[in-house]
Design a protein around this motif. Structure first.
Motif, PDB file in Angstrom:
ATOM      1  N   THR A 174     -60.857  42.462  -0.141  1.00  0.00           N
ATOM      2  CA  THR A 174     -61.843  43.527  -0.321  1.00  0.00           C
ATOM      3  C   THR A 174     -62.998  43.365   0.662  1.00  0.00           C
ATOM      4  N   PRO A 175     -63.742  44.439   0.899  1.00  0.00           N
ATOM      5  CA  PRO A 175     -64.954  44.307   1.719  1.00  0.00           C
ATOM      6  C   PRO A 175     -65.930  43.274   1.174  1.00  0.00           C
ATOM      7  N   ASN A 176     -66.031  43.146  -0.144  1.00  0.00           N
ATOM      8  CA  ASN A 176     -66.944  42.154  -0.720  1.00  0.00           C
ATOM      9  C   ASN A 176     -66.547  40.728  -0.375  1.00  0.00           C
ATOM     10  N   ASP A 177     -65.252  40.482  -0.191  1.00  0.00           N
ATOM     11  CA  ASP A 177     -64.815  39.150   0.245  1.00  0.00           C
ATOM     12  C   ASP A 177     -65.340  38.861   1.648  1.00  0.00           C
ATOM     13  N   GLY A 185     -71.842  31.984   5.989  1.00  0.00           N
ATOM     14  CA  GLY A 185     -71.517  31.623   7.368  1.00  0.00           C
ATOM     15  C   GLY A 185     -70.072  31.269   7.607  1.00  0.00           C
ATOM     16  N   ALA A 186     -69.180  31.695   6.700  1.00  0.00           N
ATOM     17  CA  ALA A 186     -67.755  31.350   6.805  1.00  0.00           C
ATOM     18  C   ALA A 186     -66.996  32.370   7.634  1.00  0.00           C
ATOM     19  N   GLN A 187     -65.827  31.960   8.103  1.00  0.00           N
ATOM     20  CA  GLN A 187     -64.886  32.885   8.715  1.00  0.00           C
ATOM     21  C   GLN A 187     -64.116  33.616   7.615  1.00  0.00           C
ATOM     22  N   VAL A 188     -63.463  34.715   8.006  1.00  0.00           N
ATOM     23  CA  VAL A 188     -62.778  35.541   7.003  1.00  0.00           C
ATOM     24  C   VAL A 188     -61.404  35.974   7.485  1.00  0.00           C
ATOM     25  N   VAL A 189     -60.424  35.810   6.603  1.00  0.00           N
ATOM     26  CA  VAL A 189     -59.117  36.430   6.779  1.00  0.00           C
ATOM     27  C   VAL A 189     -59.002  37.525   5.728  1.00  0.00           C
ATOM     28  N   ALA A 190     -58.916  38.782   6.170  1.00  0.00           N
ATOM     29  CA  ALA A 190     -58.787  39.911   5.254  1.00  0.00           C
ATOM     30  C   ALA A 190     -57.335  40.351   5.196  1.00  0.00           C
ATOM     31  N   VAL A 191     -56.834  40.547   3.983  1.00  0.00           N
ATOM     32  CA  VAL A 191     -55.446  40.954   3.784  1.00  0.00           C
ATOM     33  C   VAL A 191     -55.410  42.279   3.030  1.00  0.00           C
ATOM     34  N   ALA A 192     -54.564  43.191   3.491  1.00  0.00           N
ATOM     35  CA  ALA A 192     -54.495  44.528   2.892  1.00  0.00           C
ATOM     36  C   ALA A 192     -53.458  44.570   1.773  1.00  0.00           C
ATOM     37  N   THR A 193     -53.538  43.602   0.874  1.00  0.00           N
ATOM     38  CA  THR A 193     -52.590  43.512  -0.229  1.00  0.00           C
ATOM     39  C   THR A 193     -53.198  43.974  -1.550  1.00  0.00           C
ATOM     40  N   GLY A 194     -54.434  44.465  -1.489  1.00  0.00           N
ATOM     41  CA  GLY A 194     -55.086  45.006  -2.677  1.00  0.00           C
ATOM     42  C   GLY A 194     -55.216  46.515  -2.571  1.00  0.00           C
ATOM     43  N   VAL A 195     -56.361  47.044  -2.997  1.00  0.00           N
ATOM     44  CA  VAL A 195     -56.553  48.496  -3.013  1.00  0.00           C
ATOM     45  C   VAL A 195     -57.162  49.026  -1.720  1.00  0.00           C
ATOM     46  N   PHE A 196     -57.609  48.142  -0.823  1.00  0.00           N
ATOM     47  CA  PHE A 196     -58.217  48.562   0.428  1.00  0.00           C
ATOM     48  C   PHE A 196     -57.209  48.446   1.561  1.00  0.00           C
ATOM     49  N   ASP A 197     -57.142  49.498   2.397  1.00  0.00           N
ATOM     50  CA  ASP A 197     -56.175  49.475   3.491  1.00  0.00           C
ATOM     51  C   ASP A 197     -56.762  48.803   4.729  1.00  0.00           C
ATOM     52  N   LEU A 198     -55.953  48.706   5.766  1.00  0.00           N
ATOM     53  CA  LEU A 198     -56.360  48.001   6.980  1.00  0.00           C
ATOM     54  C   LEU A 198     -57.606  48.621   7.606  1.00  0.00           C
ATOM     55  N   ASP A 199     -57.669  49.942   7.656  1.00  0.00           N
ATOM     56  CA  ASP A 199     -58.824  50.599   8.273  1.00  0.00           C
ATOM     57  C   ASP A 199     -60.105  50.329   7.493  1.00  0.00           C
ATOM     58  N   GLN A 200     -60.019  50.372   6.182  1.00  0.00           N
ATOM     59  CA  GLN A 200     -61.208  50.106   5.360  1.00  0.00           C
ATOM     60  C   GLN A 200     -61.705  48.677   5.552  1.00  0.00           C
ATOM     61  N   LEU A 201     -60.788  47.736   5.638  1.00  0.00           N
ATOM     62  CA  LEU A 201     -61.176  46.344   5.848  1.00  0.00           C
ATOM     63  C   LEU A 201     -61.674  46.113   7.268  1.00  0.00           C
ATOM     64  N   SER A 203     -63.370  47.972   9.161  1.00  0.00           N
ATOM     65  CA  SER A 203     -64.741  48.442   9.373  1.00  0.00           C
ATOM     66  C   SER A 203     -65.780  47.379   9.048  1.00  0.00           C
ATOM     67  N   HIS A 204     -65.377  46.337   8.322  1.00  0.00           N
ATOM     68  CA  HIS A 204     -66.291  45.240   7.976  1.00  0.00           C
ATOM     69  C   HIS A 204     -66.107  44.021   8.878  1.00  0.00           C
ATOM     70  N   GLU A 205     -65.262  44.144   9.877  1.00  0.00           N
ATOM     71  CA  GLU A 205     -65.120  43.175  10.958  1.00  0.00           C
ATOM     72  C   GLU A 205     -64.783  41.750  10.509  1.00  0.00           C
ATOM     73  N   PRO A 206     -63.656  41.586   9.817  1.00  0.00           N
ATOM     74  CA  PRO A 206     -63.200  40.215   9.518  1.00  0.00           C
ATOM     75  C   PRO A 206     -62.748  39.523  10.794  1.00  0.00           C
ATOM     76  N   ASP A 207     -62.657  38.204  10.749  1.00  0.00           N
ATOM     77  CA  ASP A 207     -62.175  37.455  11.919  1.00  0.00           C
ATOM     78  C   ASP A 207     -60.687  37.678  12.146  1.00  0.00           C
ATOM     79  N   VAL A 208     -59.942  37.790  11.050  1.00  0.00           N
ATOM     80  CA  VAL A 208     -58.500  38.047  11.107  1.00  0.00           C
ATOM     81  C   VAL A 208     -58.204  39.140  10.093  1.00  0.00           C
ATOM     82  N   LEU A 209     -57.376  40.091  10.486  1.00  0.00           N
ATOM     83  CA  LEU A 209     -56.978  41.188   9.597  1.00  0.00           C
ATOM     84  C   LEU A 209     -55.461  41.326   9.641  1.00  0.00           C
ATOM     85  N   VAL A 210     -54.819  41.224   8.474  1.00  0.00           N
ATOM     86  CA  VAL A 210     -53.367  41.299   8.408  1.00  0.00           C
ATOM     87  C   VAL A 210     -52.933  42.173   7.242  1.00  0.00           C
TER      88      VAL A 210
END
Length: 223
Positions: A174-177, A185-201, A203-210
């Motif tokens: 999620t964007p909140n993650d 100050g942590a890095q982030v891996v965002a995964v589109a396995t919940g209710v938010f799709d790749l485009d929504q995630l 937009s919040h600029e994670p370090d890795v998006l899958v």
């Protein structure tokens, strides 16, 4: 040393609404209502925050007694729901956990909005509870950023030494993650396995998006 902090719902597992349905039933019973007046959005929030929001939206007083009663009813409902729902561990998770847990340069923990008892009930049901010796949970704080700070301190206490913020990696759906990871100050891996799709995630600029973690290479590249 890298510290990996995993979200639960939508990241590690999909409980097929076992938790959300138990939460709604518990709130209605405590608030003495027949049905919700508003649609409940839970993704990326803390259990404490969700419950507080429900009481406010339905013009009910929120007290510690109400919270304690809610938690007991919610955990009972969660325990009943999990065995009869078609939930699952999400793609790639079991192999990633089994691969990383033995390594001496990686530590696994949780950063979740679930109350602690609920988190362990869910993960124990799916057989992955033993991978996570510490974490930050949604028992006390309404805001995800505060839970992230608790999770960071829990990691330092578990390891018995400091870890630079950039050596912590939050994995969530999620964007909140993403936002709470930035708060510590942590890095982030965002995964589109919940209710938010790749485009929504994105937009919040994670370090890795899958799309999912069936291929662990993008995550492992951060280690």
């Amino acid at each position: 040393m890298k510290v990996l902090l995993f979200d639960i719902d939508g990241t590690l597992v999909n409980t097929h609404m076992s938790g959300k349905d138990a939460m709604i039933a518990a709130f209605l019973q405590v608030a003495e209502l027949e049905e919700l007046a508003v649609h409940l959005h839970v993704s990326g929030k803390t259990d404490r925050g969700i419950t507080h929001e429900l009481f406010e939206l339905h013009d009910r007083e929120f007290t510690e007694a109400h919270w304690n009663q809610f938690c007991e009813l919610y955990l009972q409902g969660l325990t009943q729901n999990l065995p009869i729902r078609q939930g699952r561990v999400l793609a790639g998770i079991e192999s990633i956990l089994a691969d990383l847990e033995p390594r001496d340069d990686v530590t696994l923990g949780l950063l979740t909005g679930n109350v602690e008892r609920g988190a362990h009930i869910k993960l124990r049901h799916y057989g992955i509870d033993h991978y996570f010796p510490f974490g930050g949970f949604g028992d006390i704080h309404r805001e995800r950023d505060d839970v992230a700070r608790v999770a960071r301190q829990a990691a330092l206490d578990h390891l018995g030494r400091d870890v630079p913020p950039q050596d912590m990696i939050v994995i969530g759906d999620t964007p909140n993650d993403i936002l709470c990871a930035r708060a510590i100050g942590a890095q982030v891996v965002a995964v589109a396995t919940g209710v938010f799709d790749l485009d929504q995630l994105a937009s919040h600029e994670p370090d890795v998006l899958v799309e999912d973690l069936s291929d662990p290479a993008p995550l492992y590249a951060l280690l």
